[in-house]
Design a protein around this motif. Structure first.
Motif, PDB file in Angstrom:
ATOM      1  N   GLU C 574      50.010 -61.561  14.493  1.00 35.49           N
ATOM      2  CA  GLU C 574      50.944 -61.238  13.406  1.00 35.49           C
ATOM      3  C   GLU C 574      51.261 -59.754  13.423  1.00 35.49           C
ATOM      4  OE1 GLU C 574      51.103 -64.717  10.368  1.00 35.49           O
ATOM      5  OE2 GLU C 574      51.917 -62.703  10.222  1.00 35.49           O
ATOM      6  N   LEU C 575      50.219 -58.937  13.588  1.00 37.22           N
ATOM      7  CA  LEU C 575      50.447 -57.496  13.580  1.00 37.22           C
ATOM      8  C   LEU C 575      51.303 -57.089  14.768  1.00 37.22           C
ATOM      9  CD1 LEU C 575      46.998 -56.118  12.434  1.00 37.22           C
ATOM     10  CD2 LEU C 575      49.168 -55.963  11.242  1.00 37.22           C
ATOM     11  N   ALA C 576      51.053 -57.737  15.904  1.00 34.80           N
ATOM     12  CA  ALA C 576      51.851 -57.388  17.082  1.00 34.80           C
ATOM     13  C   ALA C 576      53.312 -57.727  16.857  1.00 34.80           C
ATOM     14  CB  ALA C 576      51.310 -58.133  18.309  1.00 34.80           C
ATOM     15  N   LEU C 577      53.569 -58.900  16.285  1.00 39.17           N
ATOM     16  CA  LEU C 577      54.954 -59.279  16.016  1.00 39.17           C
ATOM     17  C   LEU C 577      55.592 -58.312  15.041  1.00 39.17           C
ATOM     18  CD1 LEU C 577      54.578 -63.135  15.698  1.00 39.17           C
ATOM     19  CD2 LEU C 577      55.524 -61.854  17.586  1.00 39.17           C
ATOM     20  N   MET C 578      54.818 -57.949  14.016  1.00 37.31           N
ATOM     21  CA  MET C 578      55.327 -57.001  13.037  1.00 37.31           C
ATOM     22  C   MET C 578      55.685 -55.689  13.712  1.00 37.31           C
ATOM     23  SD  MET C 578      53.440 -56.543   9.431  1.00 37.31           S
ATOM     24  CE  MET C 578      52.827 -58.139   9.017  1.00 37.31           C
ATOM     25  N   ALA C 579      54.784 -55.245  14.583  1.00 36.25           N
ATOM     26  CA  ALA C 579      55.036 -53.980  15.274  1.00 36.25           C
ATOM     27  C   ALA C 579      56.304 -54.078  16.098  1.00 36.25           C
ATOM     28  CB  ALA C 579      53.839 -53.632  16.158  1.00 36.25           C
ATOM     29  N   ALA C 580      56.499 -55.228  16.756  1.00 28.38           N
ATOM     30  CA  ALA C 580      57.701 -55.393  17.580  1.00 28.38           C
ATOM     31  C   ALA C 580      58.956 -55.279  16.731  1.00 28.38           C
ATOM     32  CB  ALA C 580      57.656 -56.754  18.285  1.00 28.38           C
ATOM     33  N   SER C 581      58.955 -55.949  15.579  1.00 25.40           N
ATOM     34  CA  SER C 581      60.185 -55.896  14.788  1.00 25.40           C
ATOM     35  C   SER C 581      60.404 -54.502  14.213  1.00 25.40           C
ATOM     36  CB  SER C 581      60.150 -56.950  13.686  1.00 25.40           C
ATOM     37  OG  SER C 581      59.240 -56.593  12.688  1.00 25.40           O
ATOM     38  N   VAL C 582      59.321 -53.837  13.830  1.00 25.82           N
ATOM     39  CA  VAL C 582      59.494 -52.472  13.309  1.00 25.82           C
ATOM     40  C   VAL C 582      60.015 -51.558  14.413  1.00 25.82           C
ATOM     41  CG1 VAL C 582      58.296 -50.464  12.421  1.00 25.82           C
ATOM     42  CG2 VAL C 582      57.766 -52.706  11.522  1.00 25.82           C
ATOM     43  N   ALA C 583      59.455 -51.718  15.604  1.00 21.98           N
ATOM     44  CA  ALA C 583      59.900 -50.872  16.716  1.00 21.98           C
ATOM     45  C   ALA C 583      61.378 -51.066  16.984  1.00 21.98           C
ATOM     46  CB  ALA C 583      59.077 -51.203  17.966  1.00 21.98           C
ATOM     47  N   VAL C 584      61.788 -52.323  17.024  1.00 23.63           N
ATOM     48  CA  VAL C 584      63.191 -52.616  17.296  1.00 23.63           C
ATOM     49  C   VAL C 584      64.076 -52.013  16.216  1.00 23.63           C
ATOM     50  CG1 VAL C 584      64.757 -54.539  17.093  1.00 23.63           C
ATOM     51  CG2 VAL C 584      62.980 -54.612  18.768  1.00 23.63           C
ATOM     52  N   ALA C 585      63.662 -52.140  14.969  1.00 21.19           N
ATOM     53  CA  ALA C 585      64.456 -51.580  13.872  1.00 21.19           C
ATOM     54  C   ALA C 585      64.544 -50.061  14.006  1.00 21.19           C
ATOM     55  CB  ALA C 585      63.830 -51.969  12.535  1.00 21.19           C
ATOM     56  N   MET C 586      63.428 -49.447  14.340  1.00 23.27           N
ATOM     57  CA  MET C 586      63.433 -47.982  14.466  1.00 23.27           C
ATOM     58  C   MET C 586      64.353 -47.545  15.591  1.00 23.27           C
ATOM     59  SD  MET C 586      61.726 -46.743  12.121  1.00 23.27           S
ATOM     60  CE  MET C 586      61.051 -47.699  10.800  1.00 23.27           C
TER      61      MET C 586
END
Lengths: 189, 101, 726
Positions: C574-586
């Motif tokens: 879950e954290l990895a997926l969250m990190a991916a979406s945050v990274a993409v947004a950034m």
């Protein structure tokens, strides 16, 4: 050539496996070069090397006859033909400014969109494991006789009709090529 | 390094799609023909791989036929190229659009 | 209190009646002044800029005494509705609602055809041919009710400021109240038929409100387009309702869903067709591909209308309906697959179009289509809760964005083109700051509302499973992730073009830039606040943090079956997926900032020059409207019309001519027959078809490689379909 009896499901293993990886990688690399090169002679030479590399893969697979035919016909015949024609129509000083056609971006996107899922599917598809019979390609009526003879037995007995049709096809192709390549008599050269 | 049928499929598909891409994007008619030969080559690879997997010589025989047909087709294609070149003095496929509309 | 639930839709209905009657009466006494176009009105035919803003046309204002009445009645009715709604919800109690408490208030028996008629071949044991006018309050409708009434109220307040100078003020509030009535009927309906009544009602109000400026051809056309495209979806919806009735013998939600849940084996074989028909309705109402084309054109309506109808409420009705029918959809994995694929595709497709739009409202319109795609994607993978969660958070930040854009348009006196904005951050600070907050929310910046709901969807997609196509979850997740990046990018592009840099408009506009009145800025602030905290009802990982999931559980079970609690994904995943979406947004935000805020749009201009065809395709929305025009409007509708006109003209004329010219003999008659009827009809058909085909002619380029590309595409599609369905 080493076989793959030890590991079920594998067609090649060990050193032959690495050889395949090298040949296949180079084949793909030269194929890309064929498409990308500007000068058609370069393309032709890269294609030639691609054919040779694929022929090497055929040899790895113990399909020596097809490998030899590939080299003789493809590399030795067709590519020479290509080179002749390239040199015949080559216009001095007219170097292609743009190698790629106007729809290159669309085609590239299209290919990437389809390529990746297909590759994924092909890579992960599980095929049932079949027993590998290494001598199947060399066996004729129970004795080991070499790939060429084995192919000959199959070709001339089970596939005789297609063989004859292929020869007729070649005849037609030959006649067609002559007719198409002829200069028309009335035309002022 | 174990090579399974999947490896062959992937390599042959890659070669095929590179050839297909070449057919779609190159301007020089000769290069287009060469890409077609690439595609046929990829098919051959596929056939040999499956022939090996099924331990059946039919695949190799089929390959021989494919090579034969490819040779015939290359001959005709090249003859056409020469004919086209004589008529139009160009090898650019984009200019062969008189069927437009 | 719960028995006063009927007041919730009735208050706005009364508002509509009062506002409507007063408006008609007041305008009769004033003659035709007030809503006729004044001499200063510019006759804009096709332009969609400066659409729907009162400053753009020279209308007279409404008289002050009527204006106060309309304001009080219009906003007050919705305000009262909101209070009653919350009172009813609290009366039932949040706790009991989470446990499955529900209240059905039957107002009267609507269709009493008969009771207990046995229908031999239909496998429904509940063959009561009865439909009641009944309202249902359970956790799902309570959730919808809460934000529909509240956001609706805020938008009504905002409209007071925005439409204050408009002559049709009373008409506007009348329509808006009628819309609230229809929407609330839809939300509170206890059976399919009443839901459909609300469904049609909001469609009608959408038409009325989009075409509010009916003097402008573009707005009127947009209203018609919305209604017609919606109708196509409604056709599917009606078929779906027929199917439900034929199968279950009842249209009541409680009866239908409990029957479906208790005997799935009987109903499952028919569910695919029924659910696909119902989904077609959702596709039309919620602007998914291919029925999304009305939404961008609907921006011709006033901005608060866009905020209310085409962002927060009406377009989410489709998602609500699908979530309501989740029991039925779960019985058909194929229907869910279609829902997910269409949702995911629409999300990506609309986001790519939004990248290059120059009208501030069009960007938001395509953003809405894209976010709706996300919601359907969530439903399609079985995460109906995540879909509804996104409905709620999207209502907050999208309404804030639309109202903010309305504030910008108001500040610039009607300008909507981004290329003529810039540098407004310091001039209209409240608008800017709320807009920025809402942009961050939609982009998925951590801890804001959009982050949690979008993340819930992405996580659900990643862990989903499709029997027919095991590779689909990864593909959808990649597409959804990429879309999230695109979303962040085009939203920040919007912010940069509007608020940063130098002002690119006219000097006159620059002199008049002013912050909006409080009636407009207060709703903005409230919505911005909700965009921040609204997501905290669904925090994953934290034990007890998924309050929305627990709240909706009785109506919308969480991913049931194989994905039960013990199969809950690892926290690290879950954290990895969250990190991916945050990274993409950034990445998206940073790239937009670099290109548009700092770089003043040089790089995008260069890109547009290098890929002109791609740019033009995106800018022209992939030419979908043109294709529809050629295929359906020109070919079928107009061609058919011309053919029938030919037939009509010749047949009607033939009778008197034949009688009067009877002496001319049979040859004259048969000659006229052949020439006019047959030839005329043939010519008419051929002519109309030809006009349609002229457009298609452009695909005949004469170049073999183009044909090869298209053939290759078709071939690959066939193989892909085979791979999915083998």
């Amino acid at each position: 050539m080493t076989g793959a009896e030890t590991v079920p499901g594998a067609l090649l293993s060990g050193g032959a496996g690495w050889a395949f990886v090298i040949f296949a990688g180079l084949a793909v690399g030269t194929a890309i070069a064929v498409v990308v090169a500007r000068n058609p002679i370069h393309s032709a030479l890269f294609l030639l090397s691609s054919f040779l590399l694929v022929a090497c893969i055929f040899f790895l697979e113990q399909a020596e006859f097809v490998g030899a035919v590939q080299i003789l016909v493809y590399a030795g015949g067709i590519m020479v033909l290509f080179l002749f024609v390239i040199m015949l129509v080559h216009q001095r000083g007219v170097q292609e400014r743009l190698a790629f056609q106007h729809q290159w971006d669309v085609a590239l996107i299209f290919l990437l969109v389809f390529l990746l899922p297909f590759l994924y599917v092909l890579w992960t598809e599980r095929f049932p494991v079949l027993p590998q019979n290494l001598d199947a390609f060399r066996t004729v009526r129970g004795r080991i006789a070499g790939n060429t003879e084995a192919v000959a037995w199959v070709l001339y007995r089970d596939y005789l009709l297609p063989f004859e049709v292929a020869s007729v096809f070649l005849l037609v192709a030959m006649i067609g090529a002559v007719v198409l390549g002829k200069r028309s008599a009335e035309k002022v050269d | 390094m174990n090579i399974t049928i999947n490896h062959y499929l992937v390599v042959s598909f890659l070669l095929f799609s590179i050839g297909f891409l070449g057919v779609l994007v190159r301007r020089n008619f000769l290069t287009v023909l060469m890409s077609v030969e690439l595609m046929l080559n990829a098919v051959n690879l596929n056939l040999i791989a499956f022939s090996r997997r099924l331990s059946d010589l039919t695949g190799q025989v089929f390959s021989v036929f494919v090579i034969t047909i490819a040779a015939g087709e290359a001959a005709i294609g090249l003859a056409l190229t020469i004919s086209l070149f004589r008529q139009r003095r160009t090898l650019n496929v984009e200019e062969a659009s008189s069927m437009r509309g | 209190m719960r028995d006063l639930l009927w007041l919730v839709p009735v208050f706005p209905l009364l508002g509509f009646l009062v506002n409507g009657i007063v408006y008609l009466a007041s305008h009769r006494t004033h003659g035709s002044g007030g809503h006729a176009p004044g001499p200063g009105t510019q006759p804009e035919a096709e332009s969609s800029t400066a659409a729907g803003h009162p400053h753009a046309h020279g209308h007279a204002e409404t008289a002050p005494k009527w204006k106060t009445l309309h304001t009080v009645v219009g906003t007050g009715s919705v305000g009262l509705s909101c209070l009653v709604a919350f009172a009813a919800i609290l009366d039932l109690g949040i706790g009991p609602l989470s446990q499955g408490a529900h209240h059905v208030l039957t107002l009267w028996r609507w269709i009493p055809l008969g009771v207990n008629q046995a229908t031999g071949q239909v496998p429904g044991p509940l063959a009561e041919w009865v439909v009641d006018f009944a309202l249902r309050l359970d956790s799902l409708s309570a959730l919808m009710l809460a934000f529909v009434t509240f956001v609706g109220f805020l938008i009504h307040v905002y409209s007071v400021g925005y439409m204050g100078h408009d002559a049709g003020y009373g008409r506007y509030f009348a329509y808006l109240n009628l819309f609230m009535f229809s929407m609330l009927t839809l939300v509170l309906a206890a059976n399919f038929l009443l839901l459909f009544v609300g469904w049609e009602g909001v469609g009608l109000c959408s038409y009325l409100l989009i075409g509010y400026d009916y003097h402008k051809k573009f707005a009127a056309d947009a209203g018609k387009k919305a209604f017609v495209v919606n109708r196509i979806g409604d056709f599917g919806f009606i078929l779906g309702i027929f199917g439900v009735f034929a199968l279950f013998g009842s249209l009541d939600f409680g009866k239908v869903f409990s029957a479906a849940a208790s005997q799935p084996a009987i109903y499952a074989p028919y569910m695919t067709v029924v659910c696909l028909c119902l989904f077609l309705g959702a596709v039309g109402k919620s602007a998914q591909f291919p029925l999304y084309v009305w939404l961008p054109d609907a921006m011709a309506g006033p901005t608060p209308v866009s905020a209310l109808i085409h962002a927060a409420t009406m377009v989410t009705a489709g998602v609500y309906m699908v979530a309501r029918c989740n029991v039925l959809f779960r019985l058909s994995p194929d229907a869910l697959l279609v829902v997910a694929v269409i949702g995911g595709f629409t999300a990506l497709f609309a986001a790519t179009i939004g990248l290059v739009q120059n009208d501030i409202k069009k960007v938001l319109a395509y953003s809405t289509v894209s976010q709706l795609g996300y919601m359907f994607l969530a439903c399609g993978v079985g995460a109906f809760v995540a879909g509804m969660f996104h409905v709620v958070t999207h209502a907050f930040f999208k309404a804030c964005l639309f109202l903010g854009s309305g504030s910008v348009i108001h500040a610039l006196g009607g300008e909507q083109d981004l290329r003529r904005m810039g540098g407004l951050a310091r001039k209209i600070p409240i608008t800017y700051r709320t807009f920025l907050v809402a942009t961050f929310a939609i982009a998925g910046v951590p801890l804001l509302a959009g982050f949690f709901s979008k993340d819930a969807i992405l996580a659900a997609v990643f862990e989903s499973h499709f029997a027919r196509a095991p590779w689909l979850p990864k593909v959808l997740w990649t597409a959804a992730l990429f879309t999230a990046g695109l979303t962040a990018f085009y939203m920040f592009r919007l912010v940069s073009l509007a608020f940063y840099g130098k002002f690119r408009g006219s000097a006159e506009q620059e002199a008049h830039v002013h912050e909006s009145p409080r009636s407009m800025t207060v709703p903005l602030v409230v919505l911005a606040f909700l965009s921040v905290v609204g997501g905290w009802i669904g925090i994953p990982i934290l034990r007890g943090g998924d309050r929305i999931g627990e709240f909706l559980a009785p109506v919308v079970p969480a991913l049931a079956g194989a994905h039960a609690v013990e199969h809950a994904p690892a926290i690290s995943l879950e954290l990895a997926l969250m990190a991916a979406s945050v990274a993409v947004a950034m990445v998206g935000l940073f790239l937009a900032w670099t290109w548009y805020a700092k770089g003043e749009g040089r790089v995008p201009a260069q890109l547009a020059a290098r890929f002109p065809r791609l740019y033009r395709t995106l800018e022209n929305k992939y030419f979908v409207d043109e294709i529809y025009e050629a295929a359906f409007v020109e070919g079928l509708a107009k061609g058919g019309g011309r053919f029938l006109w030919e037939v009509d003209a010749t047949v009607v004329d033939l009778i008197p001519n034949g009688a009067a010219a009877g002496t001319l003999g049979a040859s004259a008659v048969s000659q006229a027959f052949d020439k006019n009827l047959v030839d005329g009809a043939v010519n008419g058909v051929a002519d109309s078809f030809q006009r349609g085909f002229q457009l298609l002619r452009r695909s005949q380029t004469g170049r073999v490689q183009n044909y090869a590309l298209v053939m290759g595409g078709g071939l690959f599609c066939i193989v892909a379909v085979y791979l999915i369905f083998r």
